[in-house]
Write an enzyme that holds these catalytic residues in place. Structure first.
Site, PDB file in Angstrom:
ATOM      1  N   ASN A  17     -17.611   5.898  -5.570  1.00  0.00           N
ATOM      2  CA  ASN A  17     -17.669   5.120  -6.814  1.00  0.00           C
ATOM      3  C   ASN A  17     -18.163   3.699  -6.575  1.00  0.00           C
ATOM      4  O   ASN A  17     -19.012   3.191  -7.311  1.00  0.00           O
ATOM      5  CB  ASN A  17     -16.281   5.080  -7.467  1.00  0.00           C
ATOM      6  CG  ASN A  17     -15.873   6.434  -8.020  1.00  0.00           C
ATOM      7  OD1 ASN A  17     -16.708   7.296  -8.245  1.00  0.00           O
ATOM      8  ND2 ASN A  17     -14.589   6.616  -8.232  1.00  0.00           N
ATOM      9  N   VAL A  18     -17.629   3.042  -5.546  1.00  0.00           N
ATOM     10  CA  VAL A  18     -18.038   1.664  -5.255  1.00  0.00           C
ATOM     11  C   VAL A  18     -19.432   1.625  -4.639  1.00  0.00           C
ATOM     12  O   VAL A  18     -20.274   0.820  -5.030  1.00  0.00           O
ATOM     13  CB  VAL A  18     -17.015   0.974  -4.325  1.00  0.00           C
ATOM     14  CG1 VAL A  18     -17.513  -0.416  -3.933  1.00  0.00           C
ATOM     15  CG2 VAL A  18     -15.662   0.882  -4.997  1.00  0.00           C
ATOM     16  N   LYS A  75       0.857  -1.189   0.000  1.00  0.00           N
ATOM     17  CA  LYS A  75       0.000   0.000   0.000  1.00  0.00           C
ATOM     18  C   LYS A  75       0.886   1.229   0.000  1.00  0.00           C
ATOM     19  O   LYS A  75       1.956   1.251   0.620  1.00  0.00           O
ATOM     20  CB  LYS A  75      -0.901   0.029   1.233  1.00  0.00           C
ATOM     21  CG  LYS A  75      -2.199   0.773   1.013  1.00  0.00           C
ATOM     22  CD  LYS A  75      -3.150  -0.018   0.156  1.00  0.00           C
ATOM     23  CE  LYS A  75      -4.525   0.644   0.076  1.00  0.00           C
ATOM     24  NZ  LYS A  75      -5.476  -0.183  -0.685  1.00  0.00           N
TER      25      LYS A  75
END
Length: 343
Positions: A177-178, A78
């Protein structure tokens, strides 16, 4: 720092700074036993550098587990870029970060995440091939939503004993968005939607387009529903909010939904079935990882839908052994990641 790395079993931490653009970034690489580390790049404001490092390490660990259980030949990593109050040239900032990624020589592949976009990935791609979620590769959000839908089906089947989502009452926390893509999929399945987001424009849009019932952000926990779906930033379920939950299932797209891992046992006590976040939200990772390897869209969608089958097995083992789904999922992932260490 090394104590914290050992606690998370972290392989490496990389720090980058670029005076010309103001770039300050951290890349955490958790585990590369299965392949090069893959994970998104966050661009957020943090209260401190220490908070940014902790976020990167925690998320990198989740990516390792997520990739392992999704069957990807990838490790977990990450990146976080510390967002400053003012950035003179965003494109130049991400180009500088692209040079940083290139310096890792393929050990870490970056992708879109909270606060970043496909356009940002395009800037990174000018200086390294170790990036996905570019404009050409496509937005992973729909695949994340598709995987969460499969996971919700599995959880509803396991907890409520029904295959259909028609009439199932779902509270969606977060319409990014999700979250919005998931709302659209759930509406098509006949689910009853309750939605909350700090952006009231998104709430109104869901109300107008999907017939969703709006909720105040602070009412999402105490409102009765069948499924609570956290789809914003992590830590939404904490010592306070868990006591307010009025649901049968927690299944959403957010990373690190539990503020404390021990809360998984409290959910079991309350007879709330929890779909471990790094299992149910792996659709986006499958998309970026397989797209980067040149796999076609149809094959990727099939792999994403398989998230439901993985959760079926986790829930079944959880019931048989009297352990939380989180404990079962962790053990399954650790066997894949640390096979030589006696797991």
């Amino acid at each position: 720092m090394f104590t914290a790395m050992r606690a998370e079993r972290m392989e490496g931490l990389h720090f980058f700074s670029d005076e010309a653009t103001g770039l300050e970034a951290v890349v955490a690489i958790h585990n590369t036993r299965l392949g090069p580390a893959l994970g998104g790049c966050r661009y957020l404001a943090y209260n401190s550098v220490e908070d940014a490092i902790a976020d990167a390490m925690r998320l990198a660990r989740g990516m390792s587990y997520k990739a392992a259980l999704a069957g990807l030949d990838q490790g977990g990593g990450k990146a976080v870029i510390l967002r400053q109050p003012h950035t003179a040239d965003r494109a130049a900032l991400f180009e500088a970060f692209g040079r940083c990624i290139e310096s890792l020589r393929g050990g870490y592949i970056t992708a879109m995440d909270s606060g970043t976009s496909s356009a940002d990935m395009d800037c990174i791609a000018q200086h390294t091939a170790h990036v996905t979620s570019t404009t050409h590769a496509g937005d992973p959000s729909p695949h994340t939503a598709l995987g969460v839908l499969a996971g919700i089906r599995s959880a509803v089947r396991a907890r409520l004993g029904q295959d259909s989502l028609s009439g199932v009452r779902v509270t969606l926390q977060g319409l990014g968005n999700v979250g919005y893509a998931l709302a659209q999929l759930l509406q098509a399945e006949g689910a009853e939607l309750l939605v909350a987001d700090l952006d009231q424009g998104k709430v109104r849009l869901a109300e107008e387009e999907l017939g969703a019932q709006p909720l105040a952000p602070d009412a999402v926990y105490e409102t009765p529903c069948d499924v609570f779906a956290p789809c914003g930033l992590g830590g939404s379920i904490n010592q306070r909010s868990i006591t307010q939950l009025r649901c049968a299932v927690v299944a959403g797209a957010a990373n690190n939904q539990l503020g404390d891992p021990e809360l998984a046992d409290q959910l079991v006590i309350r007879e709330i079935l929890y779909a471990p976040d790094y299992v149910i939200n792996a659709g986006g990772l499958l998309h970026v990882g397989l797209t980067h390897r040149g796999v076609g869209g149809g094959d990727i969608a099939g792999r994403v839908k398989g998230i439901g089958s993985r959760l079926d097995s986790i829930f079944e083992q959880s019931r048989a052994e009297g352990r939380s789904p989180s404990e079962v999922a962790d053990q399954q992932a650790e066997r894949l990641l640390y096979a030589d260490a006696g797991f």
